[in-house]
Each structure stands twice: as C-alpha cells, then as structure tokens.
Design a protein around this motif. Structure first.
Motif, PDB file in Angstrom:
ATOM      1  N   GLU A 144       0.893  -1.216   0.086  1.00 55.43           N
ATOM      2  CA  GLU A 144      -0.151   0.059   0.071  1.00 55.43           C
ATOM      3  C   GLU A 144       0.946   1.299   0.121  1.00 55.43           C
ATOM      4  N   ALA A 145       2.148   1.205   0.018  1.00 59.77           N
ATOM      5  CA  ALA A 145       3.066   2.406   0.016  1.00 59.77           C
ATOM      6  C   ALA A 145       2.749   3.206  -1.531  1.00 59.77           C
ATOM      7  N   SER A 146       2.789   4.335  -1.081  1.00 60.78           N
ATOM      8  CA  SER A 146       2.525   5.221  -2.558  1.00 60.78           C
ATOM      9  C   SER A 146       3.815   5.922  -2.845  1.00 60.78           C
ATOM     10  N   THR A 147       4.937   5.965  -1.906  1.00 58.49           N
ATOM     11  CA  THR A 147       6.146   6.372  -2.493  1.00 58.49           C
ATOM     12  C   THR A 147       7.249   5.051  -2.040  1.00 58.49           C
ATOM     13  N   ARG A 148       7.999   4.898  -2.943  1.00 58.15           N
ATOM     14  CA  ARG A 148       8.970   3.895  -2.591  1.00 58.15           C
ATOM     15  C   ARG A 148      10.512   4.579  -2.847  1.00 58.15           C
ATOM     16  N   PHE A 149      11.417   3.629  -2.584  1.00 55.40           N
ATOM     17  CA  PHE A 149      12.935   4.181  -2.561  1.00 55.40           C
ATOM     18  C   PHE A 149      13.812   2.975  -2.894  1.00 55.40           C
ATOM     19  N   SER A 150      14.711   3.330  -3.444  1.00 55.82           N
ATOM     20  CA  SER A 150      15.907   2.263  -3.612  1.00 55.82           C
ATOM     21  C   SER A 150      17.372   3.023  -3.496  1.00 55.82           C
ATOM     22  N   VAL A 151      18.230   2.423  -2.675  1.00 56.62           N
ATOM     23  CA  VAL A 151      19.474   2.867  -2.395  1.00 56.62           C
ATOM     24  C   VAL A 151      20.344   2.002  -3.056  1.00 56.62           C
TER      25      VAL A 151
END
Length: 846
Positions: free
Chosen positions: A242-249
């Motif tokens: 349900e996350a509307s913002t995602r990140f990758s590092v």
C-alpha cells in the motif's frame, strides 16, 4: 649472509640494476622487455655461467644432477662452457642453481627479489613456471603433469576474473565506510534522486531528511534505517504494497582500501584495492603463493587477530567461496610455508602435486586428484615414502614402499592412511589384456573381435562374422589357442560350405585366434608379356579366356609400321626334355588390330595361355622419313628428306643446287648424330595403369665431326669420300678463308694469312715458336675438311711435314712428361724453403 655470498649477490644485483636502468626512468620494464634486456645485456648470465664453471662440475655431472632433480638434462646447457646457446636468467634458472647447491637460500631469495623488481605486475604473465619434484627418487616414467604443483597456475596466468568491481551493485552484506558513494532514488508521490557521499566521519546528508550515520552498516541495515528516517519526511513511504512512495539505494562508487600481502608470495607488498575485494582478490594481485608457499592456510589478520583462514582448494576443487572473507582497510594477508605435499601419479583424472593438511589421508589425496580413472587398478594404491628421521637406519635405507589394499575398489573405501610430506602416491593401470573375446581373421565378411561366452563353438563365431567369402578355403580353418603358460597350441577344423558350417565344430575358449584362408592366396600369379611394335609393352595379368586382341588393347594398340600378317607367341612347353624352355608359334593378325571394327571370328582372336610372350614384329624395310641438313655455301640450303637408303652426299648437294662460287670445298664440315633418341620403358607387372613407355627423347642429339674430302666426293660419285647419308647427318660448306690459326703450347697463339707452299714449321715459328712446355716435334694440322695430318716418314726414311691449307688450324701439344717435371720442380722448391727456414731459426737461437 657471509661475505662471499654478499659479494656474489651484489655483483648479480648490479647487473640487474644496469639492465633496469636501460629503460626510461619513469617506467619499470615489462616481462617481455626484461627478457629482451637480459639477452642483450648478458652480465647476469655471465655471472651465473662463471659460477657454474667455478663449481668444479663437468657438463655430464651437471646434466646428471639436473636429471636427478627432475629438470630436463639440457636445462642449463646455455650456461655451460663453450655453449653457444642464448642464456636468459629467470626464476626457474635461479631455482635450479639453488637445487644444485651453487647458491645458498639467502642469495637465491635476494636474486629472485631483484629479478622480480624488473617485471611489472601489470605485464602479461607467462604460463606456470617449471615446477620440479621435491625428492630425487620419484619415478622417471611418471606423467610429467604430476610434477606440477596444483593451483599455482591459476595465479600465473593473466586474467581479469579476480579484479573487484569499482562500482555497484554489491551484496547486502557489504559494509559501508568513508569514501563510498550512494545513490538514493524516490519514486511515487515524489520523484527525487540524491547522490550521497559517505564522509570521513561516516555519515551522509539527505536533503529534507538530515544526517544519517552509516559507517559499518551493511546494505541490509542501511535499508532498514532509511525506512525509519524517510517515513518521517515522506508519509507515503512504508513497508508493504500500500506504500505510495518507494525508494531504492545502491552503491555508485566503492571506496579504496589498503591491505598488506606478506609471506611466501610472488610479490609481497602493500596493495590499494576496492573495498569489495576479498582475500582471494588480494592473493591474486600479489601473484599468488610461490613454490614454497601454502594454498591451504592463507591467514587474514585484522587489528592483531586472525579473522579468517582461506583454503584456496575450496575454490579450485569445490567452487566454495564461503570462507573468502571481504577485506577491510589495514588487513594483512599472510601466506606461510606449504604443508605436506603428495605427488599423485598414474591413473587419476588430474595427476599433480597436492598440498594436504595434517591428518588428511590417501582418500583425500585421490579425491583432490579428481578420483580414479576408469582404467585405474582401484584395489591397490602404492606410496613411495621418505622414512622419518628417527626410523632411518644405516645403509641408505631412507625410503620405503607401502602398498595399500582397497577391497571396495572406490575412493570412499580407501583405508585412512595418513599422508606424509614427500609421499608419492601411485595408482596403477589395469592389465591391457582383453578377456572374454575371440578373434576371427582372414576370409570372412566381418573379421575382428567377438565377445566370447561359455559353450561357444566355431560355427557360431563364423556365422557372427557374416560367414566365409565364396572363395574361402574349406579344407582347413586354424585355431590358435593360448595356454596357461602363455604358449599357444594349433587346432584345425574343416568347413562343410561357405555358410560357416564346420565338420569338426570345435568348442572355443577365451582368447582363441581363428584364421580362415582364401583360395586366391594359393593361386600362382599368372601373367602374359607383349613387346615389339606396341605402344606400352610389358607384363600384364593373365585372365582365363584372354585373347591376343585383348592383350593388344591393354598395351595401347600397335605402333606405326607393325607387321599385320602374323605375330610370334612363345609358350611354355609341354615337356622340358632336351633343355626346351619354350615353343614358338605364329598366330595371324589383320588390319582390325589397328583399331578398325571387327566382327565374327575376327573379334575373338587367338586365346592366350599363362606366361605367353607375344612379339609384334615390324614391317620389313619400314622406317619413318629421314632427313639431313645442308647449310653454308650451297644454292638452296635447308633440311632435305632422304629419298632412298642409299642416297649419298653428292645426291643431296645436287638437289640443293650445287655449290656457290665462294664455297670453301676443302673446309666442308660433315657431322653425324651419335645419339638420336633414348627410350625409357617401365614394364611393371601388376596394374596396367602403372605401366609407362615414354618415347620422348631424354638426351639431345649429339653429333661428331667426320673428316672427308668434299671435292673428291663430288668429283668421284660413289667413292669412299661420297658417304651414304644417315638420318640427322649435317653438312656445312663454309665461306672461303685465307688465314691459318696456330694454337696450343706456343709462345704467341695467333692467326696469320695463309701463304702457298709454307709448311707446318713456318707457322709454328710465326707464333713465336713452341713454349717451354710445347713439343714442336709432335705438332699437327687440322685441315679445313676436318682431317688431321701429322709429321711422318715415307718408307721409314724420308720425313714428310704437312702443309696447312687456308682455313686450317696448327696445334702444338704439351710435352708428355712436362706435368711430372713441374711437380718435381715444385717439390724441390718446397724442400729448399723448409731447409732455409730451419737454418734461419738455428742462427737466431745461437
């Protein structure tokens, strides 16, 4: 190091330094450049050669000791006295000098270090160096591959496989540190990308988020920290779908760390490598262990304690890198001396020299060598062992042989016998003898081996071989049988027919050798011979029903001029009484033998018998057109065909229009051919296609001059001077000449005008007379027509001196004994010179 060793090492080091200084100052030589320099500047090679010469060892002793140490006998021939070979010092050469006792260990280590300084680690490495056996009693017949130390070739071959990555991605266990660069990407409600440098203090600064300490965090731990910190600034970031913002590092650039590789490695030094590098990476950068280094216990020390121990065999034998620890800044990689080594020889998949850990057994050594080959005798393994110092006895009993039984026949069932240093483990091959087979040779359709089974009989083996061929000899089939004492006994059987049915159907035994014979082998090699006026005469195979016409066709047909009425056939007689060896008969021929079509009885021809010798005769008085050549002072010179066999010189000269007014009749030159044509016949007696008869000339026409009087020949037709002409005769009538030539042993050979009535002596004097070697009494004249005239006496009393005619040649020969006199004079002069030299030397000594 003693003073002598120090001086030798200093001298050799100075030679190497001279070689290195030959390159530009800013670069070290590559391996190829170092080799070229050593060949161009042989100071180091000269030092080693002098060291070998001063050892007192002969060339034979050096080669014998090299062979005992496992080297090729000619390995140091370039350094032996008088050798013309190109000496190129290398690691292997220095090792050989140390093993022969010509340099001590300290000096060898110093020389090897200096030699390695001249080779940049970035240069292309040569294949694995020569590795010799550790003891001198290993079998000389063992596979050469067994003398290679397993694993070292991985580090001797140039490759980029072990170079660490300089950028991401990295695995989740990678620990961050100062100098790394990260990339953080946010997608969804916001679209942002940040480049984050890890500072020296170990933190990163994220816009709108703040400062995060990431030093010593793994990538997995960093991801968990970012979920906690980014969710405070971006409400859409959460775990789950349900996350509307995602990140990758990810890691964009890796930091560099400095590690130390020491011990028995090729290039011990400090190395700056990527932070993702492992112990294997650093070991490869240092060139790997030396011949004395270990592959089984490579120690990684960090902050004074051992953090990991790398076993390179995990990589090479099992492909396991679980213990290949990732290095950190300041780590020390230490390679100690190798442990016990065993040489595995024989029927294993990978014969080589292996390093084993303490307590490992024979089974471990065989497994390291890849296990048994299918051809291995697995029930027995032999160890050649050096006896422990405390167990050795006098009399040279320092080695022993240990046989190990392996009843199970597999690697797993090998007994747990420990391996000691210097052991040589040998796996023997199985016997070459093939069991449960019989062989069928000779006149069957499919000869070869067959599987033997109990109760097998001769007829079964013959049927399995496809049966016998139609012309097989049924009277006897031989069976060679092997007995227990390795001798053989001969058995015989008869065949009923060509299906393989045997009258005595003998039972077979293992390893029987069956031979079926052919009727063709017993038949004589029958032939017929043809010669005479055929194109390719020789010997031809006789076939039943063969006719004379068949034989003529095989011989290429008849030649031009063949006698077409009959031929002669020589045939073996029915009786050899009274010494008769052959009977002859005449058989008819006709024009159809020239290639014209023949029908009926003519097509059959005479039937030939074995060994008939056929002669095709030539037509009487038949000959091809003959010709002669007329040149010079005739009205119509050219080549004239002879009209009859009795045509003479006068006839042809008349056909040529006669002589011209300027013809020198007395100087006519007549020549006759000596060799017209040489024929070469090869009458091989087997295959027609291999017979050759070459009719092309193999030597040019060779002519010899015949002296004659043309004036007499034309005046007295039919006389002895008027020759009957042969094929290729030639007649040349030159232009009138007015000079006489003087040749031979005269003082001034020349040509002068002919004077009427002047004798031979006048012309000899005109040439300055005979020389010292000339014999004027034996002078002679070659008259213009080729006749030779010399001094002679009439009735033995009145001397007659020939008179040269215009165009003649006067010759003064050399005295018969002059050559021997000259030899005696030369010998006397040589003896005189020797006596003079001896007298002069005697006077000087006094």
């Amino acid at each position: 190091m003693n003073s002598a060793s120090l001086l030798r090492a200093t001298a050799l080091g100075a030679a190497l330094c001279c070689l290195v200084s030959a390159l530009p100052a800013q670069t070290l030589p590559s391996a190829t450049q170092a080799q070229a320099l050593l060949q161009a500047r042989p100071e180091l090679a000269t030092q080693l050669r002098q060291r070998l010469m001063s050892s007192g060892l002969s060339a034979e002793q050096v080669r014998a000791r090299l062979k005992a140490e496992g080297y090729p006998e000619n390995f140091l021939d370039a350094y032996l006295s008088g050798s013309g070979g190109s000496a190129t010092p290398s690691d292997d050469v220095l090792t050989a000098f140390r093993r022969l006792g010509l340099t001590d260990s300290e000096e060898s280590a110093t020389l090897r270090t200096m030699l390695r300084q001249g080779m940049d680690s970035t240069a292309e490495r040569s294949p694995a160096p020569i590795v010799v056996r550790d003891d001198s009693t290993a079998s000389a017949t063992a596979d050469s591959a067994a003398f290679r130390v397993f694993g070292l070739d991985v580090f001797r071959n140039a490759t980029s496989q072990f170079l660490p990555t300089l950028d991401g991605p990295v695995d989740p266990n990678y620990r961050l540190g100062p100098g790394d660069q990260l990339v953080l990407i946010l997608t969804g409600d916001v679209e942002l990308a940040h480049t984050l440098d890890v500072s020296r203090e170990g933190f990163v600064v994220i816009p709108q988020v703040g400062q995060l300490s990431v030093a010593n965090l793994t990538m997995a731990q960093l991801e968990a920290l970012l979920y906690a910190r980014l969710s405070r600034s971006y409400s859409g970031i959460r775990r789950g779908a349900e996350a509307s913002t995602r990140f990758s590092v990810s890691v964009a650039r890796l930091r560099a760390i400095q590690v130390f590789v020491t011990g028995d490695v090729v290039r011990p030094s400090s190395y700056r490598i990527s932070s993702a590098a492992t112990a294997m990476t650093a070991l490869y950068a240092a060139g790997g262990p030396t011949e004395t280094g270990t592959l089984r216990e490579v120690v990684v020390r960090r902050a004074g304690r051992v953090v990991a121990t790398l076993d390179v065999y995990d990589y090479l034998l099992r492909g396991d890198n679980a213990k290949d620890v990732r290095l950190e800044n300041g780590d020390i990689l230490f390679v100690g001396p190798h442990g016990p080594r065993v040489r595995v020889i024989g029927e294993v998949n990978r014969p080589a020299t292996y390093e084993l850990r303490a307590g490992e057994s024979v089974a471990d050594a065989v497994r390291a060598a890849g296990g048994f080959k299918p051809t291995a005798l697995t029930t027995r393994v032999q160890i050649s062992r050096i006896v422990a110092p405390g167990e050795r006895s006098a009399g040279g009993r320092d080695r022993s042989i240990l046989d190990i039984s392996n009843a199970g026949g597999s690697t797993e069932t090998l007994p747990t016998v420990a391996i000691l240093g210097g052991d040589e483990l040998r796996v023997f091959p199985i016997a070459d003898r093939v069991r449960n087979q019989v062989s069928i040779n000779g006149h069957v359709w499919t000869p070869g081996r067959q599987a033997f089974r109990a109760g097998m009989r001769l007829s079964e083996a013959l049927r399995a071989a496809g049966g016998t061929k139609p012309d097989a000899y049924l009277g006897q089939v031989t069976i060679s049988r092997l007995r227990a004492d390795s001798t053989r006994i001969q058995l015989r059987a008869m065949l009923r027919d060509t299906t393989g049915a045997a009258i005595q159907d003998l039972p077979l035994q293992d390893d029987d050798d069956i031979t079926v014979y052919s009727m063709t082998d017993f038949r004589p090699d029958r032939f017929v011979v043809i010669g005479g006026s055929v194109k390719r005469g020789g010997r031809f195979p006789w076939r039943e029903g063969m006719t004379l016409r068949d034989l003529v066709l095989m011989a290429g047909g008849l030649r031009e001029g063949a006698y077409l009425r009959e031929a002669e056939v020589a045939r073996m007689p029915d009786s050899r009484a009274n010494g008769t060896t052959a009977t002859t008969l005449r058989v008819p021929l006709d024009s159809t033998y020239l290639g014209l079509p023949a029908t009926g009885e003519l097509a059959q021809g005479t039937v030939l018998a074995p060994y008939d010798n056929v002669l095709i005769m030539q037509e009487p008085d038949f000959s091809l057109p003959r010709s002669v050549v007329l040149t010079g002072e005739v009205r119509y010179p050219g080549r004239y065909a002879l009209r009859t066999k009795t045509e003479r010189i006068s006839d042809v000269v008349q056909r040529a229009g006669g002589l011209t007014a300027d013809a020198a009749v007395d100087a006519a030159f007549f020549a006759r051919a000596k060799v017209l044509t040489t024929f070469r016949a090869d009458t091989t007696d087997s295959v027609v296609g291999r017979r050759k008869l070459a009719t092309t000339p193999v030597a040019p026409v060779e002519r010899s001059r015949i002296g004659f009087d043309l004036e007499q020949a034309l005046r007295r037709i039919g006389s002895n001077e008027d020759f009957v002409l042969f094929d290729e005769d030639s007649l040349h009538i030159p232009f009138k000449r007015t000079t006489i030539e003087i040749q031979g042993a005269v003082n001034a050979p020349t040509a002068i005008s002919a004077l009427p009535g002047r004798s031979l002596d006048y012309y000899v004097r005109a040439a300055g007379g005979a020389s010292l070697t000339g014999d004027a009494t034996r002078a002679y004249v070659i008259q213009p027509n080729g006749k030779i005239e010399a001094r002679h006496r009439v009735a033995g009393l009145f001397p007659v001196t020939p008179t040269p005619r215009p165009g003649a040649t006067v010759v003064v020969p050399v005295k018969a004994s002059d050559s021997r006199a000259q030899e005696r004079i030369a010998t006397a002069g040589l003896i005189t010179q020797m006596i003079a030299s001896i007298v002069t030397a005697y006077a000087l000594l006094r």
